[in-house]
Design a protein around this motif. Structure first.
Motif, PDB file in Angstrom:
ATOM      1  N   GLY A  70      -7.926 -37.632 152.636  1.00 18.45           N
ATOM      2  CA  GLY A  70      -8.507 -37.103 151.406  1.00 18.45           C
ATOM      3  C   GLY A  70      -7.511 -36.492 150.447  1.00 18.45           C
ATOM      4  N   SER A  71      -6.217 -36.653 150.700  1.00 12.56           N
ATOM      5  CA  SER A  71      -5.222 -36.050 149.813  1.00 12.56           C
ATOM      6  C   SER A  71      -3.958 -36.890 149.800  1.00 12.56           C
ATOM      7  CB  SER A  71      -4.903 -34.627 150.264  1.00 12.56           C
ATOM      8  OG  SER A  71      -4.269 -34.634 151.529  1.00 12.56           O
ATOM      9  N   GLY A  72      -3.034 -36.515 148.986  1.00 13.64           N
ATOM     10  CA  GLY A  72      -1.756 -37.217 148.930  1.00 13.64           C
ATOM     11  C   GLY A  72      -1.742 -38.268 147.835  1.00 13.64           C
ATOM     12  N   THR A  73      -0.687 -39.034 147.827  1.00 16.04           N
ATOM     13  CA  THR A  73      -0.483 -40.073 146.841  1.00 16.04           C
ATOM     14  C   THR A  73      -0.637 -41.440 147.510  1.00 16.04           C
ATOM     15  OG1 THR A  73       1.082 -38.671 145.654  1.00 16.04           O
ATOM     16  CG2 THR A  73       1.161 -41.025 145.168  1.00 16.04           C
ATOM     17  N   VAL A  74      -1.458 -42.271 146.934  1.00 16.84           N
ATOM     18  CA  VAL A  74      -1.662 -43.614 147.452  1.00 16.84           C
ATOM     19  C   VAL A  74      -0.434 -44.453 147.150  1.00 16.84           C
ATOM     20  CG1 VAL A  74      -3.071 -45.706 147.328  1.00 16.84           C
ATOM     21  CG2 VAL A  74      -4.151 -43.448 147.168  1.00 16.84           C
TER      22      VAL A  74
END
Length: 76
Positions: A70-74
Motif C-alpha cells: 500500500g505504499s512506495g513507488t511503483v
C-alpha cells in the motif's frame, strides 16, 4: 523494520549479541531491501528454534507485505 515492530507493539532491543545468545534464540530473521524478511532456520549448522519461521517473523513479514502493498513507488 524496527519502526514497524515497535508500531506493532513488539519489544525491540538493538544491541550486539553473542553467538551463545543467537544459538539459543527461539527465532531469528534477517532483513534487507530485496528480500524483505527471511527466517534464519540454522546458524553454523545448528537448528534455530523449531527450524521454521516463528510467530514474530511471520507477523513482521505480514506487516511488511501489507506496508509495501500500500505504499512506495511503483517500478515498471
Amino acid at each position: 523494520m524496527l519502526d514497524l515492530a515497535a508500531e506493532a507493539g513488539l519489544d525491540v532491543t538493538v544491541g550486539d549479541y553473542s553467538l551463545t545468545q543467537l544459538y539459543t534464540a527461539d527465532e531469528l530473521f534477517v532483513t534487507g531491501t530485496m528480500g524483505g524478511i527471511v527466517p534464519v532456520l540454522a546458524l553454523d549448522g545448528r537448528q534455530v528454534g523449531a527450524g521454521q519461521a516463528g510467530p514474530v517473523t511471520l507477523r513482521l513479514a505480514g506487516l511488511f507485505a501489507d506496508l509495501t502493498a500500500g505504499s512506495g513507488t511503483v517500478v515498471v
